[in-house]
Design a protein around this motif. Structure first.
Motif, mmCIF file in Angstrom:
data_model
loop_
_atom_site.group_PDB
_atom_site.id
_atom_site.type_symbol
_atom_site.label_atom_id
_atom_site.label_comp_id
_atom_site.label_asym_id
_atom_site.label_seq_id
_atom_site.Cartn_x
_atom_site.Cartn_y
_atom_site.Cartn_z
ATOM 1 N N ARG A 100 13.961 4.282 6.229
ATOM 2 C CA ARG A 100 14.332 2.959 5.936
ATOM 3 C C ARG A 100 13.872 2.310 4.848
ATOM 4 O O ARG A 100 13.086 1.242 4.884
ATOM 5 C CB ARG A 100 14.329 1.942 7.101
ATOM 6 C CG ARG A 100 15.359 2.313 8.080
ATOM 7 C CD ARG A 100 15.365 1.669 9.380
ATOM 8 N NE ARG A 100 14.041 1.803 9.768
ATOM 9 C CZ ARG A 100 13.429 1.201 10.945
ATOM 10 N NH1 ARG A 100 13.731 0.030 11.068
ATOM 11 N NH2 ARG A 100 12.279 1.574 11.607
ATOM 12 N N MET A 101 13.422 3.102 3.678
ATOM 13 C CA MET A 101 12.973 2.461 2.292
ATOM 14 C C MET A 101 13.790 2.587 1.440
ATOM 15 O O MET A 101 13.772 2.732 0.027
ATOM 16 C CB MET A 101 11.579 3.021 2.098
ATOM 17 C CG MET A 101 11.515 4.526 1.917
ATOM 18 S SD MET A 101 9.858 4.995 1.315
ATOM 19 C CE MET A 101 10.536 5.482 -0.362
ATOM 20 N N VAL A 143 5.566 0.506 -6.430
ATOM 21 C CA VAL A 143 6.076 1.375 -5.571
ATOM 22 C C VAL A 143 5.038 2.055 -4.635
ATOM 23 O O VAL A 143 5.633 2.454 -3.529
ATOM 24 C CB VAL A 143 6.556 2.721 -6.743
ATOM 25 C CG1 VAL A 143 6.909 4.053 -5.950
ATOM 26 C CG2 VAL A 143 7.566 2.501 -7.525
ATOM 27 N N ALA A 144 3.911 2.155 -4.793
ATOM 28 C CA ALA A 144 2.900 2.565 -3.844
ATOM 29 C C ALA A 144 2.984 1.584 -2.491
ATOM 30 O O ALA A 144 2.842 2.077 -1.374
ATOM 31 C CB ALA A 144 1.518 2.438 -4.180
ATOM 32 N N ALA A 145 3.359 0.427 -2.763
ATOM 33 C CA ALA A 145 3.593 -0.622 -1.356
ATOM 34 C C ALA A 145 4.815 -0.769 -1.215
ATOM 35 O O ALA A 145 5.083 -1.832 -0.653
ATOM 36 C CB ALA A 145 2.764 -1.898 -2.167
ATOM 37 N N ARG A 152 -0.417 0.916 6.330
ATOM 38 C CA ARG A 152 -0.736 1.988 5.383
ATOM 39 C C ARG A 152 -0.364 1.979 3.874
ATOM 40 O O ARG A 152 -1.048 2.033 3.148
ATOM 41 C CB ARG A 152 -0.463 3.145 5.807
ATOM 42 C CG ARG A 152 -1.966 3.814 6.916
ATOM 43 C CD ARG A 152 -1.164 5.118 7.704
ATOM 44 N NE ARG A 152 -1.152 6.131 6.823
ATOM 45 C CZ ARG A 152 -0.619 7.519 7.192
ATOM 46 N NH1 ARG A 152 0.330 7.289 8.254
ATOM 47 N NH2 ARG A 152 -0.632 8.480 6.413
ATOM 48 N N ALA A 153 0.861 1.572 3.841
ATOM 49 C CA ALA A 153 1.427 1.621 2.428
ATOM 50 C C ALA A 153 1.019 0.240 1.833
ATOM 51 O O ALA A 153 0.570 0.501 0.441
ATOM 52 C CB ALA A 153 2.889 1.732 2.537
ATOM 53 N N THR A 154 0.894 -0.929 2.504
ATOM 54 C CA THR A 154 0.412 -1.992 1.743
ATOM 55 C C THR A 154 -1.028 -1.830 1.424
ATOM 56 O O THR A 154 -1.402 -2.373 0.242
ATOM 57 C CB THR A 154 0.637 -3.188 2.419
ATOM 58 O OG1 THR A 154 0.691 -2.926 3.789
ATOM 59 C CG2 THR A 154 1.733 -3.798 2.273
ATOM 60 N N GLU A 232 -2.818 9.367 0.713
ATOM 61 C CA GLU A 232 -2.362 9.731 2.164
ATOM 62 C C GLU A 232 -1.340 8.128 2.662
ATOM 63 O O GLU A 232 -0.562 8.377 3.659
ATOM 64 C CB GLU A 232 -3.519 9.324 2.883
ATOM 65 C CG GLU A 232 -3.302 9.712 4.426
ATOM 66 C CD GLU A 232 -4.395 9.595 5.352
ATOM 67 O OE1 GLU A 232 -5.604 9.130 4.553
ATOM 68 O OE2 GLU A 232 -4.433 9.534 6.318
ATOM 69 N N GLY A 233 -1.737 7.161 1.988
ATOM 70 C CA GLY A 233 -1.023 5.871 2.435
ATOM 71 C C GLY A 233 0.461 5.619 2.027
ATOM 72 O O GLY A 233 1.386 5.094 2.511
ATOM 73 N N ALA A 234 0.820 6.253 0.664
ATOM 74 C CA ALA A 234 1.996 6.003 -0.038
ATOM 75 C C ALA A 234 2.929 6.791 0.651
ATOM 76 O O ALA A 234 2.362 7.850 1.408
ATOM 77 C CB ALA A 234 1.886 6.242 -1.439
ATOM 78 N N PRO A 235 4.063 6.552 0.903
ATOM 79 C CA PRO A 235 5.227 7.336 1.204
ATOM 80 C C PRO A 235 5.277 8.742 0.529
ATOM 81 O O PRO A 235 4.870 8.813 -0.520
ATOM 82 C CB PRO A 235 6.544 6.713 0.873
ATOM 83 C CG PRO A 235 6.099 5.379 0.945
ATOM 84 C CD PRO A 235 4.828 5.270 0.371
ATOM 85 N N THR A 236 5.453 9.894 1.169
ATOM 86 C CA THR A 236 5.275 11.130 0.775
ATOM 87 C C THR A 236 6.255 11.513 -0.453
ATOM 88 O O THR A 236 5.422 11.954 -1.651
ATOM 89 C CB THR A 236 5.544 12.315 1.892
ATOM 90 O OG1 THR A 236 5.023 12.002 3.048
ATOM 91 C CG2 THR A 236 5.236 13.554 1.225
#
Lengths: 479, 202
Positions: A100-101, A143-145, A152-154, A232-236
């Motif tokens: 869902r992104m 893109v990272a957030a 984690r992503a934010t 680690e935090g960003a979506p793979t």
């Protein structure tokens, strides 16, 4: 102003990609939010392929009054960058829809970041360098957030943004010092000033700050702190993209700056690069030993790889630059393949990220295990795989220019880092199998297969890569 | 020349006074209004320098857009500015220290700076000969630096996309304006007539 030509057509690939991004943006907005995700993604991939074609066919030459150049060096790097970005988008499509992104802005931001990277590797002026870098960085922060609902992503996006801004500040400070003490921002004119000999203290300080800013962007030690957290935090799929295209663009820019305006003062910056390279290789080797999360492991691995690539820059010769370019080409394929494997680590509809999750993969998915093993052997630099040759060329360049200590340290760290690559193979082949992964997507299988074939075939057909890298390196040295 | 000098002192003094009032008045709305006056006078100074295009730009961009935006923010956010000023006296000593340091530095710069004939000659010509303001700026932005100008445009576009991607979300249960839907509403959608039996309530 160095050159007095506009030569608009030299920037045709950039213009095409930027206009394509704008058109896709309009399409995405009017086609109704996120239903357009898949279409926009594939269209962005096609646009990148067309751009790559334009890059290869391009007329080239200096343009925009000495602010931009489309030489073989830029062409080589742009093809690598476009490949990395296009594969990054392809790998993200299925993931984004599942997790869902799937927002249509995602491929557009990656496309705009790619435009920025292309501008970076073509920059021959501090001003165009900085704007290219900012275009890339700004898009990457977003893109990272992009999964802003997960903490984690934010967090990773915010960390990346804050530290990235500091790095941009350092870079700008360095540029202003260089400008203040030499009176120009143009690379060609700067090179002329440097060739006159003595380097003033102010310029040296500026140079050091510029290098610090660039080191941050390629995540070289001691400016690497953000890398594991962001990876680690960003979506793979975003991590996969981060590990490839921006790294290549950053290193190419580093080479362009070091070997362009500051080529005359190699002796002054060589020690900086040697130190950074040694530290990066050490951290890449030792800090990764205790990682359990495979994305963090890849972060440290990429820090190590940057260290190895910088060995070639430390050599400060044409062979060194050629070695970096070959290294980057191999690194691109190797990392994309590995991230395809990581993206396939899905169990019961959920992503898993720990190394132990790979246990017994050889029994449950023998082909995938074999592919992973080959990629890991290549990462570790075991002959006759491609990864070995990447390292071989940079170390050879270092030895040829008398940096024997550096090459020896590189070899030792390479052996140390082999431990954690081999550990993954051990976990896959000798540990008790756990539950099977979900079925892989077709595109992942294709990417993994192609990456593996490239790793195996490089020993027989090294020429396409090494020859074009040689042409590119020669262009940078003006012969 | 006398008229010019008079105009300069008029614009300059009003700008300084208005700028002081921006930071001293209590009411934030008044503060923004003084800021607008400051912008206008700065624009006047630009005209005196022969940079009429920049003057217009200052009025259009800063007065027309930025100041109005400030006004919106001030009026919509309802920030208690008097509360924010409470610590003013505590920070006064360090503020004065910074100000003194800046003044000393400025004095040093001023002491080493000299108005040579060369500089006077350059001052006399805000633009190259025979070219007016807009042409001179246009030459710079759209010819010499067209590449970086367009690249900056892309950077701003990315910033805008990023801001929208990261902040826009459609929350459930928020009533949005949808004209056609609102117009199409009929009595049957909203009204329900209930027969209430006598003596039992609803």
């Amino acid at each position: 102003m160095g050159d007095t030509m506009l030569n608009l057509w030299a920037a045709l690939p950039e213009m095409f990609l930027a206009v394509a991004a704008l058109a896709l943006l309009m399409f995405g907005v009017f086609a109704g939010k996120d239903k357009a995700f898949r279409t926009v993604s594939w269209a962005a991939v096609v646009a990148m392929l067309v751009t790559a074609f334009l890059v290869i066919m391009g007329q080239g030459g200096p343009a925009f009054f000495g602010q931009f150049v489309a030489d073989p060096f830029a062409q080589f790097c742009k093809v690598l960058i476009l490949t990395g970005s296009a594969l990054g988008i392809i790998m993200s499509i299925r993931y984004a829809e599942r997790e869902r992104m799937a927002r249509f802005e995602f491929p557009i931001l990656i496309t705009l970041a790619t435009v920025g990277m292309m501008a970076m590797v073509s920059a021959t002026d501090m001003l165009s360098l900085y704007l290219g870098l900012e275009l890339q960085s700004l898009a990457l922060y977003v893109v990272a957030a992009i999964r802003r609902d997960t903490v984690r992503a934010t967090e990773s996006g915010l960390k990346y943004f804050v530290l990235g801004s500091i790095a941009s500040g350092m870079l700008l400070y360095g540029m202003s010092m260089v400008y203040g003490f030499t009176g120009t921002t143009n690379f060609a004119v700067l090179a002329g000033v440097m060739a006159e000999g003595s380097l003033s203290v102010g310029t040296l300080v500026g140079l050091a700050f510029m290098f610090a800013g660039l080191c941050f962007k390629v995540s070289a030690v001691p400016f690497h702190m953000w890398t594991p957290d962001v990876y680690e935090g960003a979506p793979t799929p975003v991590t996969a993209f981060f590990a490839v295209a921006p790294k290549i663009a950053g290193l190419a820019l580093f080479v362009r700056v070091a070997m362009g305006p500051f080529a005359g003062v190699v002796a002054d910056w060589q020690q900086i690069i040697v130190l950074i390279s040694i530290l990066s290789m050490l951290v890449g080797a030792f800090a990764a030993l205790r990682q359990e999360n495979i994305k963090r492991l890849m972060a440290y691995s990429s820090i190590g790889h940057v260290g190895f690539a910088l060995v070639g820059l430390a050599a400060g010769t044409q062979d060194g630059v050629q070695a970096i370019l070959v290294y980057l080409g191999i690194y691109l394929v190797m990392n994309i393949g590995t991230f395809a494997v990581i993206l396939c680590m899905r169990r019961n509809e959920r992503m898993v990220e720990d190394i132990v999750d790979l246990s017994g993969l050889a029994k449950t998915k023998p082909m995938m295990a074999a592919v992973t093993a080959i990629l890991m052997f290549s990462m570790a630099g075991i002959p006759p795989l491609a990864g070995f040759f990447g390292k071989f060329y940079v170390f050879k360049a270092a030895v040829d220019s008398g940096l024997i200590t550096l090459a020896v340290i590189g070899l030792v760290t390479s052996v140390v880092s082999a431990y954690y690559y081999l550990r993954i193979i051990k976990v896959m082949y000798f540990d008790e199998p756990v539950e099977d992964f979900d079925r892989n997507g077709t595109e992942m299988n294709v990417i993994m297969a192609v990456a593996t074939i490239v790793m195996l075939a490089f020993v027989f057909f090294p020429n396409p890569l090494t020859d074009s890298a040689a042409v590119a390196a020669a262009a940078l040295f003006g012969n | 020349m006398v008229v010019q000098a008079l105009a300069f002192y008029l614009f300059a003094s009003i700008a300084v006074i208005a700028a002081t009032l921006v930071v001293t008045v209590r009411n934030p709305v008044h503060s923004v209004l003084w800021l607008i006056l400051t912008f206008f006078n700065a624009a006047g100074l630009f005209v005196l320098l022969g940079a009429e295009f920049l003057a217009m730009l200052l009025v259009v961009v800063y007065v027309g857009a930025v100041a109005v935006l400030f006004l919106f923010v001030v009026m919509m956010l309802d920030i208690n500015f008097t509360e924010m000023r409470e610590g003013f006296l505590n920070y006064l000593p360090i503020g004065i220290l910074v100000a003194v340091a800046l003044f000393v530095e400025l004095a040093f710069v001023g002491a080493t700076w000299a108005l040579t004939d060369e500089k006077v000659a350059a001052l006399g010509k805000p633009t190259p000969d025979g070219i007016n303001n807009i042409e001179a700026l246009g030459n710079l932005i759209y010819t010499d630096y067209v590449y970086v100008f367009q690249a900056s445009g892309l950077v701003l576009l990315v910033a805008m996309i990023g801001a929208i991607v990261l902040t826009l979300r459609h929350r459930e249960g928020v009533r949005r304006q949808n004209i056609s839907e609102q117009v199409r509403r009929t009595r049957a959608d909203t009204l329900e007539v209930k027969k209430v039996p006598v003596g039992r309530g609803i």
